[in-house]
Design an enzyme around this catalytic site. Structure first.
Site, short mmCIF file in Angstrom:
data_model
loop_
_atom_site.label_atom_id
_atom_site.label_comp_id
_atom_site.label_asym_id
_atom_site.label_seq_id
_atom_site.Cartn_x
_atom_site.Cartn_y
_atom_site.Cartn_z
N LYS A 59 4.97 -6.16 -9.46
CA LYS A 59 4.59 -4.78 -9.11
C LYS A 59 4.51 -4.56 -7.60
CE LYS A 59 0.88 -5.61 -11.28
NZ LYS A 59 1.22 -6.99 -11.67
N THR A 60 3.83 -5.48 -6.92
CA THR A 60 3.64 -5.31 -5.47
C THR A 60 4.98 -5.32 -4.74
OG1 THR A 60 1.48 -6.38 -5.62
CG2 THR A 60 2.49 -6.26 -3.44
N ASP A 113 -2.14 -0.96 -3.18
CA ASP A 113 -1.80 -2.13 -3.98
C ASP A 113 -3.01 -2.69 -4.73
OD1 ASP A 113 -0.15 -4.13 -4.98
OD2 ASP A 113 -0.61 -5.50 -3.33
N ASP A 114 -2.78 -3.11 -5.95
CA ASP A 114 -3.79 -3.84 -6.71
C ASP A 114 -5.10 -3.05 -6.78
OD1 ASP A 114 -4.61 -5.99 -8.17
OD2 ASP A 114 -4.07 -7.47 -6.65
N LYS A 141 -5.72 13.07 -5.11
CA LYS A 141 -5.49 14.46 -5.53
C LYS A 141 -5.31 15.40 -4.36
CE LYS A 141 -7.96 13.99 -9.88
NZ LYS A 141 -9.31 14.07 -10.43
N LYS A 218 7.08 -13.52 -10.87
CA LYS A 218 6.36 -14.34 -9.87
C LYS A 218 6.01 -15.71 -10.46
CE LYS A 218 2.12 -13.30 -8.13
NZ LYS A 218 1.17 -12.51 -7.30
P1 ATP Z 1 -0.09 -9.66 -9.21
O1 ATP Z 1 -0.26 -9.32 -10.66
O2 ATP Z 1 -0.68 -10.98 -8.85
O3 ATP Z 1 -0.49 -8.55 -8.29
P2 ATP Z 1 2.61 -8.79 -8.82
O4 ATP Z 1 3.01 -8.23 -10.16
O5 ATP Z 1 2.21 -7.83 -7.77
O6 ATP Z 1 1.49 -9.90 -9.02
P3 ATP Z 1 4.33 -9.75 -6.78
O7 ATP Z 1 3.25 -10.13 -5.88
O8 ATP Z 1 5.09 -8.49 -6.50
O9 ATP Z 1 3.82 -9.68 -8.30
O10 ATP Z 1 5.34 -10.99 -6.84
C1 ATP Z 1 6.67 -10.89 -7.19
C2 ATP Z 1 7.46 -11.96 -6.50
O11 ATP Z 1 8.72 -12.11 -7.14
C3 ATP Z 1 7.78 -11.62 -5.05
O12 ATP Z 1 7.79 -12.82 -4.30
C4 ATP Z 1 9.20 -11.04 -5.11
O13 ATP Z 1 9.92 -11.27 -3.91
C5 ATP Z 1 9.79 -11.82 -6.26
N1 ATP Z 1 10.77 -11.07 -7.06
C6 ATP Z 1 11.99 -11.51 -7.40
N2 ATP Z 1 12.61 -10.64 -8.18
C7 ATP Z 1 11.78 -9.61 -8.39
C8 ATP Z 1 11.87 -8.42 -9.15
N3 ATP Z 1 12.94 -8.09 -9.87
N4 ATP Z 1 10.81 -7.60 -9.15
C9 ATP Z 1 9.71 -7.93 -8.45
N5 ATP Z 1 9.56 -9.05 -7.72
C10 ATP Z 1 10.60 -9.89 -7.67
MG MG Z 2 0.42 -7.48 -6.83
#
Ligand code: ATP
Ligand code: MG
Length: 257
Positions: A59-60, A113-114, A141, A218
């Site tokens: 997501k991030t 974020d988060d 809003k 991730k």
């Molecule tokens: P959390 O739940 O801990 O917040 P998150 O869902 O935010 O985790 P990220 O922190 O965005 O996950 O980690 C995703 C990682 O995977 C990053 O290092 C990113 O570069 C890599 N990545 C590779 N492919 C993708 C993709 N298709 N979408 C998102 N991230 C990707």
């Molecule tokens: Mg995140």
């Protein structure tokens, strides 16, 4: 930092964006549409979107990618790791400052974020900061001043909690960011990452045949690197057992290899 765009994307998109399947392209396309809407529509100066999905689903990184691709003159990522140790009041002030800076630019994007972490949410209790919640609800809003435009991208792993806090309704729309759920998607990710050789990939595909998966990108990157440390002869076995230990195999039908 008025009117500047100096976010450190590399730290949020550490491993680039791997297009392992349709959900990734769909999320990026939907994000792009919202960027265009913010830019072009005079009727909606405030557009907000929540990227929600399981932990580790990316997501991030996707939020950072959408904001980076927008090339808006002002982009800021409001992330809980910049606010470690902040009091509730300091947190509110930091968040408010980001939005006030955003209002000064013609075209801005703020990534929140988060969100459950920003709110200090803990399921035990459960507890959270009502002060930060109220601040975010107001800012989500509040349209930017006349002639200015703002895109807000939120991320959360706890859509259910945000729903209960009545924050979900504050967003114009949501985009679901799923886990990798099919063996073909896993194979696509291997291909794009250059992980495992042909033979090893075939062995993994066979071991997982007919299984439903549930693994975030991730987490997958982590498991691949862990398996890569093993002797080549054990790599595949190690990877499959790591998947199992992570609970990434939804059904327990499992072909021994
Ligand atoms: P959390 O739940 O801990 O917040 P998150 O869902 O935010 O985790 P990220 O922190 O965005 O996950 O980690 C995703 C990682 O995977 C990053 O290092 C990113 O570069 C890599 N990545 C590779 N492919 C993708 C993709 N298709 N979408 C998102 N991230 C990707
Ligand atoms: Mg995140």
């Amino acid at each position: 930092a008025f009117g500047t765009n100096q976010e450190d994307y590399a730290s949020y998109i550490m491993n680039s964006i791997i297009r392992w399947g349709d959900p990734v392209s769909a999320a990026l396309e939907d994000g792009e549409l919202l960027v265009q809407q913010t830019k072009n529509s005079d009727r909606t100066p405030l557009v907000s979107v929540l990227l929600e999905g399981p932990p580790n689903s990316g997501k991030t990184a996707l939020a950072a990618k959408i904001s980076e691709d927008s090339q808006f003159p002002f982009i800021k990522i409001c992330s809980p790791d910049k606010m470690i140790g902040h009091s509730e009041i300091a947190k509110c002030q930091a968040i408010k400052k980001i939005f006030e800076d955003a209002y000064k630019s013609q075209l801005s994007c703020v990534v929140v974020d988060d969100i459950e972490r920003l709110l200090d949410y803990v399921p035990i209790g459960p507890r959270f900061s009502n002060m930060v919640l109220q601040a975010l609800l107001v800012l989500l809003k509040k349209p930017p001043p006349k002639g200015r435009k703002l895109l807000i991208i939120g991320t959360t792993s706890r859509k259910d909690v945000l729903q209960e806090m009545e924050m979900l309704d504050a967003f114009s729309t949501t985009i679901h960011i799923p886990n990798i759920s099919k063996v073909e998607q896993l194979m696509e990710a291997f291909e794009l990452l250059g992980s495992f050789n042909e033979k090893e990939r075939a062995m993994i595909a066979k071991a997982l045949q007919g299984q439903r998966l549930g693994i975030g990108i991730k987490k997958l990157l982590m498991l691949i690197e862990m398996a890569a440390q093993m002797d080549p002869d054990y790599r595949v076995r190690k990877f499959v057992s790591l998947l199992q230990e992570e609970g990434a195999l939804v059904s327990d039908k499992f072909v021994a290899i």
